[in-house]
Design a protein around this motif. Sequence first.
Motif, mmCIF file in Angstrom:
data_model
loop_
_atom_site.group_PDB
_atom_site.id
_atom_site.type_symbol
_atom_site.label_atom_id
_atom_site.label_comp_id
_atom_site.label_asym_id
_atom_site.label_seq_id
_atom_site.Cartn_x
_atom_site.Cartn_y
_atom_site.Cartn_z
ATOM 1 N N GLY A 26 0.839 -1.191 0.000
ATOM 2 C CA GLY A 26 0.000 0.000 0.000
ATOM 3 C C GLY A 26 0.876 1.243 0.000
ATOM 4 O O GLY A 26 2.049 1.185 0.402
ATOM 5 N N LEU A 27 0.299 2.357 -0.444
ATOM 6 C CA LEU A 27 1.113 3.574 -0.574
ATOM 7 C C LEU A 27 0.390 4.805 -0.063
ATOM 8 O O LEU A 27 -0.832 4.929 -0.201
ATOM 9 C CB LEU A 27 1.469 3.809 -2.051
ATOM 10 C CG LEU A 27 2.351 2.759 -2.735
ATOM 11 C CD1 LEU A 27 2.388 3.016 -4.229
ATOM 12 C CD2 LEU A 27 3.758 2.761 -2.157
ATOM 13 N N ILE A 28 1.177 5.717 0.515
ATOM 14 C CA ILE A 28 0.705 7.066 0.838
ATOM 15 C C ILE A 28 1.668 8.000 0.105
ATOM 16 O O ILE A 28 2.869 8.027 0.419
ATOM 17 C CB ILE A 28 0.747 7.339 2.353
ATOM 18 C CG1 ILE A 28 0.007 6.235 3.122
ATOM 19 C CG2 ILE A 28 0.162 8.708 2.652
ATOM 20 C CD1 ILE A 28 0.309 6.229 4.615
ATOM 21 N N LEU A 29 1.153 8.695 -0.865
ATOM 22 C CA LEU A 29 2.022 9.504 -1.734
ATOM 23 C C LEU A 29 1.913 10.986 -1.384
ATOM 24 O O LEU A 29 0.806 11.506 -1.195
ATOM 25 C CB LEU A 29 1.635 9.298 -3.200
ATOM 26 C CG LEU A 29 1.517 7.842 -3.685
ATOM 27 C CD1 LEU A 29 1.104 7.807 -5.151
ATOM 28 C CD2 LEU A 29 2.841 7.107 -3.487
ATOM 29 N N VAL A 30 3.050 11.648 -1.335
ATOM 30 C CA VAL A 30 3.083 13.096 -1.068
ATOM 31 C C VAL A 30 3.981 13.777 -2.092
ATOM 32 O O VAL A 30 5.081 13.294 -2.388
ATOM 33 C CB VAL A 30 3.606 13.386 0.360
ATOM 34 C CG1 VAL A 30 3.810 14.886 0.559
ATOM 35 C CG2 VAL A 30 2.656 12.851 1.418
ATOM 36 N N ALA A 31 3.481 14.864 -2.644
ATOM 37 C CA ALA A 31 4.255 15.761 -3.520
ATOM 38 C C ALA A 31 3.438 17.041 -3.583
ATOM 39 O O ALA A 31 2.374 17.130 -2.951
ATOM 40 C CB ALA A 31 4.454 15.146 -4.903
ATOM 41 N N SER A 32 3.893 18.036 -4.348
ATOM 42 C CA SER A 32 3.110 19.284 -4.326
ATOM 43 C C SER A 32 2.048 19.324 -5.417
ATOM 44 O O SER A 32 1.074 20.054 -5.295
ATOM 45 C CB SER A 32 4.038 20.502 -4.429
ATOM 46 O OG SER A 32 4.587 20.585 -5.710
ATOM 47 N N ASP A 33 2.225 18.540 -6.476
ATOM 48 C CA ASP A 33 1.305 18.643 -7.611
ATOM 49 C C ASP A 33 0.144 17.649 -7.488
ATOM 50 O O ASP A 33 0.307 16.443 -7.681
ATOM 51 C CB ASP A 33 2.093 18.392 -8.907
ATOM 52 C CG ASP A 33 1.277 18.761 -10.129
ATOM 53 O OD1 ASP A 33 0.126 18.297 -10.245
ATOM 54 O OD2 ASP A 33 1.788 19.518 -10.958
ATOM 55 N N GLN A 34 -1.039 18.194 -7.173
ATOM 56 C CA GLN A 34 -2.224 17.362 -6.948
ATOM 57 C C GLN A 34 -2.595 16.528 -8.180
ATOM 58 O O GLN A 34 -2.938 15.354 -8.069
ATOM 59 C CB GLN A 34 -3.395 18.267 -6.563
ATOM 60 C CG GLN A 34 -4.725 17.557 -6.514
ATOM 61 C CD GLN A 34 -5.465 17.817 -5.221
ATOM 62 O OE1 GLN A 34 -5.081 18.698 -4.445
ATOM 63 N NE2 GLN A 34 -6.501 17.059 -4.978
#
Length: 243
Positions: A26-34
């Motif tokens: 499973g993944l929780i992804l974070v970056a600035s571009d929605q």
Amino acid sequence: MRYLILGASAGLGRCLAEQLAARGDGLILVASDQQDLDALSCDLRLRYSVDVEYMAIDLRNFDPETLKQWIIEGPGLPTGILFVAGLGNANDTGVLEQATVDNLITVNFAAGIKLLTAFMPEMLSGQVSTVAGIGSVAAIRGRRANMVYGAAKRGLEFYFESLRHRLADTNCTIRFYRVGFMRTTMLTQSNPLLPAVSADWVAARIIANLKRSGGVTYLPSWWRLVALILRLVPWFVFRRLNI
Ligand SMILES: NC(=O)c1ccc[n+]([C@@H]2O[C@H](COP(=O)([O-])OP(=O)(O)OC[C@H]3O[C@@H](n4cnc5c(N)ncnc54)[C@H](OP(=O)(O)O)[C@@H]3O)[C@@H](O)[C@H]2O)c1
């Protein structure tokens, strides 16, 4: 297993997300571009039938406790945290706007420390059982290019060294990577003198090491020899090198 990836929308972070999803994590992804995160999450859910959640966050200005709370109430605590996000600047040779200096320091250094400090209780208890940080060969020896970027990466490396010592008697493994030139968007800002590798190749090595604690790891490993040579070059020669 569930992994929190900071800087997941492009380059190395995206390759890590794809390879982890492919093996069923499973993944929780974070970056600035929605938009990037939304498209990537849909694609990974469809292709691999895994749980993928994301939060668009600008690491230049974020509250780690808010992110942590959302994670606890939503997808649930991650078993691993991969701090991959990075920011370079082609003009990082001494004369920079203060805002640019702030951005380089925050994304490459301060954001990682803030985030990991928020998750320290879970690292100490072993609920978060692996943490990886991404540095750069730019931090091998100070030079006229990548002055702030290299300093920030060296600072992050120091924090990971401390983290490894702090968590030595726990079930949480720590590893920090000095990554060499990688064929991603970031590399388009520079002209590499040595061969570049694919982000997919680097991601596969990081995933293979996920449960193994270790000191600074060079990817590819031959960079360790380059680093040794660079460190040994006497100052009167080094100061003349245009690198
Ligand atoms: N490429 C190389 O040659 C190279 C060499 C040595 C080390 N590295 C390191 O390897 C890591 C990955 O680099 P890469 O080449 O894959 O870079 P990349 O393709 O430029 O991707 C950078 C990632 O970081 C995220 N990011 C940047 N600023 C952000 C911000 N303010 N808030 C939230 N997310 C942010 C980006 O997401 P958004 O665009 O959505 O913000 C993106 O997902 C970095 O730490 C880099 O310093 C790269």
